[in-house]
Design a protein around this motif. Structure first.
Motif, PDB file in Angstrom:
ATOM      1  N   ARG A 205      46.218 -18.054  14.685  1.00 37.48           N
ATOM      2  CA  ARG A 205      46.616 -17.518  15.999  1.00 37.48           C
ATOM      3  C   ARG A 205      45.747 -16.334  16.382  1.00 37.48           C
ATOM      4  N   SER A 206      45.409 -15.498  15.414  1.00 31.04           N
ATOM      5  CA  SER A 206      44.575 -14.328  15.705  1.00 31.04           C
ATOM      6  C   SER A 206      43.176 -14.744  16.158  1.00 31.04           C
ATOM      7  N   ILE A 207      42.551 -15.652  15.408  1.00 30.89           N
ATOM      8  CA  ILE A 207      41.208 -16.100  15.769  1.00 30.89           C
ATOM      9  C   ILE A 207      41.245 -16.921  17.052  1.00 30.89           C
ATOM     10  N   GLY A 208      42.280 -17.737  17.202  1.00 27.61           N
ATOM     11  CA  GLY A 208      42.391 -18.563  18.402  1.00 27.61           C
ATOM     12  C   GLY A 208      42.536 -17.744  19.664  1.00 27.61           C
ATOM     13  N   THR A 209      43.245 -16.620  19.565  1.00 27.31           N
ATOM     14  CA  THR A 209      43.401 -15.744  20.730  1.00 27.31           C
ATOM     15  C   THR A 209      42.055 -15.215  21.188  1.00 27.31           C
ATOM     16  N   VAL A 210      41.250 -14.731  20.248  1.00 28.57           N
ATOM     17  CA  VAL A 210      39.920 -14.213  20.587  1.00 28.57           C
ATOM     18  C   VAL A 210      39.044 -15.337  21.132  1.00 28.57           C
ATOM     19  N   SER A 211      39.120 -16.505  20.501  1.00 29.72           N
ATOM     20  CA  SER A 211      38.304 -17.640  20.945  1.00 29.72           C
ATOM     21  C   SER A 211      38.664 -18.055  22.368  1.00 29.72           C
ATOM     22  N   GLY A 212      39.955 -18.045  22.689  1.00 31.96           N
ATOM     23  CA  GLY A 212      40.376 -18.395  24.039  1.00 31.96           C
ATOM     24  C   GLY A 212      39.830 -17.435  25.077  1.00 31.96           C
ATOM     25  N   VAL A 213      39.843 -16.144  24.749  1.00 31.65           N
ATOM     26  CA  VAL A 213      39.292 -15.146  25.675  1.00 31.65           C
ATOM     27  C   VAL A 213      37.797 -15.381  25.864  1.00 31.65           C
ATOM     28  N   VAL A 214      37.085 -15.639  24.754  1.00 29.93           N
ATOM     29  CA  VAL A 214      35.646 -15.914  24.844  1.00 29.93           C
ATOM     30  C   VAL A 214      35.389 -17.154  25.689  1.00 29.93           C
ATOM     31  N   ALA A 215      36.198 -18.196  25.498  1.00 32.13           N
ATOM     32  CA  ALA A 215      36.028 -19.423  26.273  1.00 32.13           C
ATOM     33  C   ALA A 215      36.227 -19.164  27.762  1.00 32.13           C
ATOM     34  N   ALA A 216      37.259 -18.408  28.122  1.00 36.09           N
ATOM     35  CA  ALA A 216      37.542 -18.146  29.534  1.00 36.09           C
ATOM     36  C   ALA A 216      36.437 -17.301  30.165  1.00 36.09           C
ATOM     37  N   VAL A 217      36.011 -16.253  29.467  1.00 35.97           N
ATOM     38  CA  VAL A 217      34.951 -15.386  29.992  1.00 35.97           C
ATOM     39  C   VAL A 217      33.642 -16.165  30.108  1.00 35.97           C
ATOM     40  N   GLY A 218      33.312 -16.952  29.071  1.00 39.51           N
ATOM     41  CA  GLY A 218      32.087 -17.739  29.113  1.00 39.51           C
ATOM     42  C   GLY A 218      32.111 -18.774  30.224  1.00 39.51           C
ATOM     43  N   TYR A 219      33.263 -19.390  30.442  1.00 40.17           N
ATOM     44  CA  TYR A 219      33.408 -20.387  31.505  1.00 40.17           C
ATOM     45  C   TYR A 219      33.210 -19.729  32.873  1.00 40.17           C
TER      46      TYR A 219
END
Length: 386
Positions: free
Chosen positions: A210-224
């Motif tokens: 959950r911790s890594i997934g939260t950061v990954s989701g933010v990166v995905a949204a910003v990158g998108y």
């Protein structure tokens, strides 16, 4: 009346364009979390038992999930032969790397726990990491290159030509925008894998995921978002002139120019804005779900976000499916790169019969395998699980 003429040729072409998108989305939603879990393995599991828990969350389903990849490749081969020929020629080395990674993954699943040696198992763990991270990254790089335009042209005999030597063709794909698209793809599937582990695992493994997934989701949204801004301001789009939508499949008959922006499609067809809206909504809700520790809803939101991202690419590019940066007139579109009218109709009938069966079987498998994988499950069945 000839049977295949029950559906107009141009309508069949759009149907198969949509079905190709469905197959690609299906692959991302199913095998996507397998790849995400593999890429997360070395970071969310610290002990051997924890790593076996992670592996066994996807162990029973990864083979079935890869069916979507095979169906997608088969659909491209049968429904869009020029797309298959041109894309596999240009992305040959990249596809070889992806296939090598996907081949290593089942070997790692099978052999990882055959020996108790720690070094042996660690090496296979990193093989599983590569089998998840490499395809996730390169699939995104491929999508980025499609949006930029692929460096090919067609001869008068429709043979695809890619200038440069073998290595240059591969390195030429690693352009900045394409790498950004690769990062978005990897981050998105890491989030998806984390959502799956949140559902299927427990304890420290789920917490780390959950911790890594939260950061990954933010990166995905910003990158998108950055990719969308880049498309709007820094990348020229492609424009198709007048074309017979039910004409022969010869890209050289079409008139294509490179001008404006890809995002002008949203002015022409405002309704397609629902795709990026769903992408941001799904990712945002998945991130919030991971932070809150929600399980089923988080995975569903993650699926919605991925669907929105992939759909936004296809809808933005329509009717283009593989534009050419070297010779825009060689670009492949929905109207000039398909199989014959009769072939598309026969394939549609077959799909209408077998696709529901695949979906029902997949739903049944997930129902049977519902529930968490625990450390007790692994230790008590050490000889029969991965």
């Amino acid at each position: 009346m000839i049977l295949h003429e029950l559906i107009d040729y141009d309508i069949l072409r759009v149907i198969w364009w949509a079905l190709l998108g469905v197959l690609l989305i299906g692959f991302a939603l199913t095998d996507g979390f397998d790849m995400g879990v593999g890429a997360l393995l070395p970071f969310v599991a610290k002990t051997d038992v924890e790593r076996r828990v992670v592996i066994n969350t996807v162990g029973p389903v990864w083979e079935g999930n890869q069916v979507w990849f095979i169906l997608g490749g088969g659909a491209i081969f049968a429904a869009w032969p020029p797309l298959y020929a041109v894309s596999f020629s240009g992305f040959y080395l990249a596809m070889f790397v992806i296939l090598a990674a996907l081949i290593v993954r089942p070997v790692a699943f099978k052999y990882r726990s055959k020996r108790e040696d720690a070094t042996w198992r660690t090496r296979w763990d990193w093989a599983l990491f590569a089998g998840g991270a490499v395809p996730a990254l390169l699939f995104g790089v491929a999508v980025g290159n499609v949006l930029l335009g692929v460096p090919f042209y067609l001869t008068d005999s429709l043979m695809p030509m890619y200038p440069g030597n073998f290595a240059a063709k591969f390195l030429g794909l690693l352009r900045p925008f394409a790498l950004l698209a690769g990062v978005v793809s990897l981050a998105m599937l890491l989030m998806h894998g984390a959502a799956w582990l949140s559902l299927k695992a427990e304890g420290d493994v789920a917490r780390r995921a959950r911790s890594i997934g939260t950061v990954s989701g933010v990166v995905a949204a910003v990158g998108y978002a950055l990719a969308g801004l880049w498309l709007a301001l820094g990348i020229d789009g492609f424009v198709l002139g007048d074309v017979a939508t039910d004409g022969a499949s010869n890209p050289l008959f079409s008139e294509v120019t490179r001008q404006g922006s890809w995002l002008s499609a949203y002015a022409d067809r405002p309704w397609i804005a629902i795709a990026p809206a769903l992408a941001f909504l799904g990712i945002a809700m998945a991130v919030l779900g991971l932070r809150a520790g929600r399980e089923v809803s988080t995975l569903l939101w993650s699926k919605l976000g991925i669907t929105g991202v992939i759909a936004s690419v296809g809808l933005t590019m329509f009717p283009f499916i593989l534009p050419s940066m070297l010779d825009p007139a060689s670009s492949l579109t929905v109207w000039d790169a398909s199989s014959s009218h009769q072939t598309l109709f026969i394939m549609l009938v077959v799909t209408a019969i077998f696709m529901p069966l695949i979906l029902m079987y997949t739903a049944w498998v997930y129902k049977v395998l519902w529930g968490k994988v625990t450390e007790a499950d692994v230790t008590e069945n050490s000889d029969t699980v991965y």
